[in-house]
Every structure is written in C-alpha cells, then in structure tokens.
Design an enzyme around this catalytic site. Structure first.
Site, PDB file in Angstrom:
ATOM      1  N   CYS A  41     -29.487  69.202 -16.757  1.00 16.99           N
ATOM      2  CA  CYS A  41     -30.835  69.725 -16.476  1.00 16.99           C
ATOM      3  C   CYS A  41     -31.146  71.006 -17.242  1.00 16.99           C
ATOM      4  CB  CYS A  41     -31.017  69.946 -14.983  1.00 16.99           C
ATOM      5  SG  CYS A  41     -30.638  68.488 -14.006  1.00 16.99           S
ATOM      6  N   HIS A  68     -36.600  75.015 -13.517  1.00 17.79           N
ATOM      7  CA  HIS A  68     -36.193  73.613 -13.405  1.00 17.79           C
ATOM      8  C   HIS A  68     -36.648  73.095 -12.043  1.00 17.79           C
ATOM      9  CE1 HIS A  68     -34.000  69.980 -13.323  1.00 17.79           C
ATOM     10  NE2 HIS A  68     -33.007  70.399 -12.554  1.00 17.79           N
ATOM     11  N   ASN A  87     -37.008  65.304  -9.747  1.00 19.99           N
ATOM     12  CA  ASN A  87     -36.157  65.963 -10.741  1.00 19.99           C
ATOM     13  C   ASN A  87     -35.955  65.022 -11.929  1.00 19.99           C
ATOM     14  OD1 ASN A  87     -34.080  67.081 -12.211  1.00 19.99           O
ATOM     15  ND2 ASN A  87     -32.769  67.531 -10.459  1.00 19.99           N
TER      16      ASN A  87
HETATM   17  O1  UT7 Z   1     -30.593  69.384 -11.218  1.00 19.11           O
HETATM   18  C1  UT7 Z   1     -29.537  69.606 -10.348  1.00 19.11           C
HETATM   19  C2  UT7 Z   1     -29.520  68.455  -9.385  1.00 19.11           C
HETATM   20  N1  UT7 Z   1     -29.185  68.681  -8.057  1.00 19.11           N
HETATM   21  C3  UT7 Z   1     -29.815  69.485  -7.182  1.00 19.11           C
HETATM   22  O2  UT7 Z   1     -30.624  70.287  -7.496  1.00 19.11           O
HETATM   23  C4  UT7 Z   1     -29.444  69.333  -5.746  1.00 19.11           C
HETATM   24  C5  UT7 Z   1     -29.427  70.605  -4.991  1.00 19.11           C
HETATM   25  N2  UT7 Z   1     -29.284  70.320  -3.603  1.00 19.11           N
HETATM   26  C6  UT7 Z   1     -30.298  69.914  -2.824  1.00 19.11           C
HETATM   27  O3  UT7 Z   1     -31.407  69.756  -3.280  1.00 19.11           O
HETATM   28  C7  UT7 Z   1     -30.026  69.732  -1.344  1.00 19.11           C
HETATM   29  O4  UT7 Z   1     -28.693  70.125  -1.067  1.00 19.11           O
HETATM   30  C8  UT7 Z   1     -30.262  68.286  -0.844  1.00 19.11           C
HETATM   31  C9  UT7 Z   1     -31.754  67.968  -0.851  1.00 19.11           C
HETATM   32  C10 UT7 Z   1     -29.517  67.283  -1.689  1.00 19.11           C
HETATM   33  C11 UT7 Z   1     -29.775  68.169   0.606  1.00 19.11           C
HETATM   34  O5  UT7 Z   1     -30.445  69.120   1.413  1.00 19.11           O
HETATM   35  P1  UT7 Z   1     -29.625  70.114   2.346  1.00 19.11           P
HETATM   36  O6  UT7 Z   1     -30.601  70.890   3.085  1.00 19.11           O
HETATM   37  O7  UT7 Z   1     -28.659  70.877   1.474  1.00 19.11           O
HETATM   38  O8  UT7 Z   1     -28.879  69.129   3.303  1.00 19.11           O
HETATM   39  P2  UT7 Z   1     -27.328  69.024   3.580  1.00 19.11           P
HETATM   40  O9  UT7 Z   1     -26.638  68.326   2.462  1.00 19.11           O
HETATM   41  O10 UT7 Z   1     -26.814  70.359   4.012  1.00 19.11           O
HETATM   42  O11 UT7 Z   1     -27.334  68.057   4.833  1.00 19.11           O
HETATM   43  C12 UT7 Z   1     -27.922  68.434   6.083  1.00 19.11           C
HETATM   44  C13 UT7 Z   1     -27.979  67.196   6.951  1.00 19.11           C
HETATM   45  C14 UT7 Z   1     -26.676  66.419   6.978  1.00 19.11           C
HETATM   46  O12 UT7 Z   1     -26.486  65.926   8.276  1.00 19.11           O
HETATM   47  P3  UT7 Z   1     -25.468  66.646   9.275  1.00 19.11           P
HETATM   48  O13 UT7 Z   1     -24.138  66.602   8.580  1.00 19.11           O
HETATM   49  O14 UT7 Z   1     -26.000  68.033   9.441  1.00 19.11           O
HETATM   50  O15 UT7 Z   1     -25.553  65.788  10.503  1.00 19.11           O
HETATM   51  C15 UT7 Z   1     -26.950  65.272   6.024  1.00 19.11           C
HETATM   52  O16 UT7 Z   1     -26.192  64.130   6.344  1.00 19.11           O
HETATM   53  O17 UT7 Z   1     -28.983  66.305   6.443  1.00 19.11           O
HETATM   54  C16 UT7 Z   1     -28.414  65.006   6.272  1.00 19.11           C
HETATM   55  N3  UT7 Z   1     -29.072  64.357   5.156  1.00 19.11           N
HETATM   56  C17 UT7 Z   1     -30.208  63.639   5.312  1.00 19.11           C
HETATM   57  N4  UT7 Z   1     -30.954  63.350   6.390  1.00 19.11           N
HETATM   58  C18 UT7 Z   1     -32.047  62.610   6.212  1.00 19.11           C
HETATM   59  C19 UT7 Z   1     -28.731  64.354   3.848  1.00 19.11           C
HETATM   60  N5  UT7 Z   1     -29.619  63.647   3.146  1.00 19.11           N
HETATM   61  C20 UT7 Z   1     -30.540  63.191   4.023  1.00 19.11           C
HETATM   62  C21 UT7 Z   1     -31.694  62.399   3.896  1.00 19.11           C
HETATM   63  N6  UT7 Z   1     -32.413  62.141   5.019  1.00 19.11           N
HETATM   64  N7  UT7 Z   1     -32.112  61.914   2.714  1.00 19.11           N
END
Ligand code: UT7
Length: 329
Positions: A113, A256, A286
């Site tokens: 990215c 980005h 993205n």
């Molecule tokens: O260009 C570089 C590319 N990558 C990025 O920029 C990614 C950067 N990271 C992110 O954007 C975020 O970390 C995500 C959007 C991927 C995830 O958001 P988050 O707020 O960091 O969520 P998390 O991974 O901390 O997960 C929180 C909860 C989890 O459940 P528990 O363990 O708290 O019960 C996940 O299982 O949210 C759950 N979860 C979802 N729930 C509903 C993860 N994905 C989803 C989903 N829908 N799609």
C-alpha cells in the site's frame, strides 16, 4: 538539479460494486459493524475480463490526456502493485504495450500500500538527476482476486482500482511545483502481520498450497492498525520538520485509505482540520497502491486541489512499509 511537476493525473474504478449488504451474504457480520469499524460502504471489483493493467491503462490514458503531452514523450513507466497480471513480464511492460508507448524503461515496484509513494519518490529521483523527463507513475491493484470471502477480518476491506500521474521535469518558470521530500521506511521483521504467502518460491502453486489457503491475503488486523497509526504519524511529523513547515502550510493531507479510524487518528495527531483531509474510503475501500493516486485525481477533478497547493501524502502497508511525501502541485 531539476524539480518534478505533476503534469496530469488520472484514475479508474471498475463498474461492479460490492456493498456491505453483499458481504453480509458471505460472512457473519453486519452492515453497521463494517461501516463503524472501517468507514467503508462500497468497494469496486474488476470484471472477470479486467486485469490490473486494464484498469491501469484507463487511468494512465486519463493522466496522459490531462498532462496534455504526446505519449511518445514518456521515457519511463513505473508501476506500483502487488497484484500484477502475471509474475512476468512485469505489469509495467504489459502496460507499456497496451498504451502503445515507444521503447522506454519500464519496471514494477513492490511496496504494497506504500507502493505509490515509493514509486513517486523513485520517479522524482530520476527526474532530479536528469535521467528521464516524463515518467508515467501508476498505482493499481486487483486485490479482490486474493481475498478470502470466508475471512471476515479481510474480506470487508479491499477493492480494485487504478491511479496514475505523469510526473515531469518542471520547465514552467511560473510554477514552483516540486517534491520537497520523501521519507520511506520498512520494518521487514513485521512481515507476518500482513502477507500473501502462496505462489512465490517458498510456496509454489500446488494443490496442498491451495488447500491450505496460502493463495489468500491474511492479516493480523489489530497489530497492523497500531503500526499504521504509529508509522504514519512519524512520517508526517518528519516531513514537516525536515521542511520547516507546520500544519497551516499544508493545504491537503492525502492518507492511504485503509480504515477511517486510522485516518482519523492520524488527522487528530497531526492537528489537521478534517476538511483538509481527502477521504474516499467509503466508496472505494482499500485499493492498496491505488488509494493515494485515485484520491488525488478525484480531488483534482473536483476542483479541491489547485496548482500551488502543498500536499502531504502518507501511507503504510504490508512489509511493513510506510512513507510520506510533501509536494507542491
Ligand atoms: O493497507 C493495510 C491493510 N490493512 C489494514 O489497514 C487493516 C488495519 N486493521 C483494521 O482495519 C482493523 O483491525 C479491522 C477492521 C481489520 C478489524 O477491526 P478491529 O476494531 O481492529 O477489530 P478486532 O480485530 O480487534 O476484532 C474485534 C472483534 C473480534 O471479536 P471478539 O474477539 O472481540 O469477540 C472479532 O472477531 O470484532 C470481531 N470481528 C468482526 N465482527 C463482525 C472481526 N471482523 C468482524 C466483522 N464483523 N467483519
């Protein structure tokens, strides 16, 4: 030493749209969760017969038209991508052929990215030294071909798209356009935070490799998030300090587009008014190396970005790579 001017910009987003409602049909999630946690509502997806260089061709043609130069004057094609049409030949060579460009230099650059910021900086160095005069710099991806639509952590984020600049030696005496500085970094020891292991020499294409799902992107989202905010903040600060500038000197921040919460955190840390931040993530998702040139081109065409504006670009991506660039348009 010569300085570089962005003569023209172009972008292209494929017609097909994947909405949050469509994703809800595929994985256990909700439209609200996706929008609240990422800021994304829709992403564009390439048609089955469209590959990365097809998207890039349209963006490049628009950039060349905006630059108002004859395409025979382009002496280098620099293509930032991690989703080239094929392993070889390079996407840059394929694009050169599709555009009908004369014999010139053509190479791909892989920094995920952060790729477009890296490529623009490399192009600027070629121009500063006088080696080339007009460089087509492209950031384009068809990342949806590497998305696992059973993985709710990643499938909500990515879309396809292309952006392109014609970066040229500034020969306009009435213009101060230039690239002030670029600050490019990599933390390779964090490579496993975001990777696509399959298809390379470590995991060549095989049935077991595919059965393991190594041909899909996989990501430790929370860790990537933290590193993104830290690295983009550091790069933005460095860009201003090195150039003896502060927030009021900059008209636009183009970050980005990975997650609206990352953009908000960087804008807050930078103390920049949100009105000065170019954001299109809600429509595009993205698009990796595509996000910055697409957002830039849209802002130029909407009349937001004007000649003389100082613009800060900030990116991060797999690698983990990161970088910022301060330029005058
Ligand atoms: O260009 C570089 C590319 N990558 C990025 O920029 C990614 C950067 N990271 C992110 O954007 C975020 O970390 C995500 C959007 C991927 C995830 O958001 P988050 O707020 O960091 O969520 P998390 O991974 O901390 O997960 C929180 C909860 C989890 O459940 P528990 O363990 O708290 O019960 C996940 O299982 O949210 C759950 N979860 C979802 N729930 C509903 C993860 N994905 C989803 C989903 N829908 N799609």
């Amino acid at each position: 030493m010569f300085s570089s001017k962005i003569l023209g910009t172009g972008s292209y987003l494929p017609e097909k749209i994947l909405t949050n409602a469509d994703i809800v049909q595929k994985v256990e999630t909700t439209e609200e969760w996706i929008f609240d946690r990422t800021g994304i509502k829709t992403r564009h997806v390439a048609a089955d017969d469209q590959n990365t260089t097809d998207l890039a061709k349209i963006a490049a043609e628009r950039a060349i038209e905006a630059a108002n130069i004859d395409k025979s004057k382009i002496d280098c094609v620099l293509f930032a991508t991690v989703s080239p049409d094929q392993v070889m030949p390079s996407a840059a060579c394929m694009l050169q052929a599709k555009l009908g460009l004369q014999r010139c230099a053509a190479l791909d650059l892989s920094a995920a990215c952060t790729g477009f910021v890296y490529a623009l900086s490399v192009a600027d160095q070629f121009i500063k030294t006088g080696m080339y005069q007009n460089i087509l710099v492209v950031g384009a991806e068809v990342l949806t071909r590497y998305v696992n639509y059973d993985d709710r952590d990643t499938c909500i984020l990515f879309g396809d798209g292309a952006g392109a600049f014609v970066l040229s030696r500034n020969e306009d005496e009435t213009s101060n356009a230039k690239i002030y500085s670029a600050h490019l970094y990599a933390d390779g020891y964090l490579g496993d935070l975001f990777e696509l292991p399959g298809g390379g020499s470590a995991h060549p294409v095989s049935v077991p490799m595919i059965q393991e799902g190594l041909h899909y992107m996989r990501m430790k989202g929370r860790e990537v998030f933290k590193n993104a905010v830290r690295s983009m903040n550091d790069c933005c600060k460095e860009a201003l300090e090195v150039n003896n500038m502060s927030e009021p000197d900059v008209q636009w921040l183009i970050p980005h587009q990975a997650n609206i919460r990352i953009i908000d955190a960087v804008a807050k840390n930078f103390g920049i008014n949100k009105e000065k931040v170019i954001i299109n993530i809600q429509r595009t998702g993205n698009t990796s190396a595509g996000t910055i040139p697409i957002a830039f081109d849209e802002a130029v065409r909407e009349g937001k970005i004007k000649r003389g504006d100082k613009i800060l670009l900030a990116a991060f991506g797999a690698g983990i790579t990161s970088g910022s660039m301060l330029l005058e348009y």
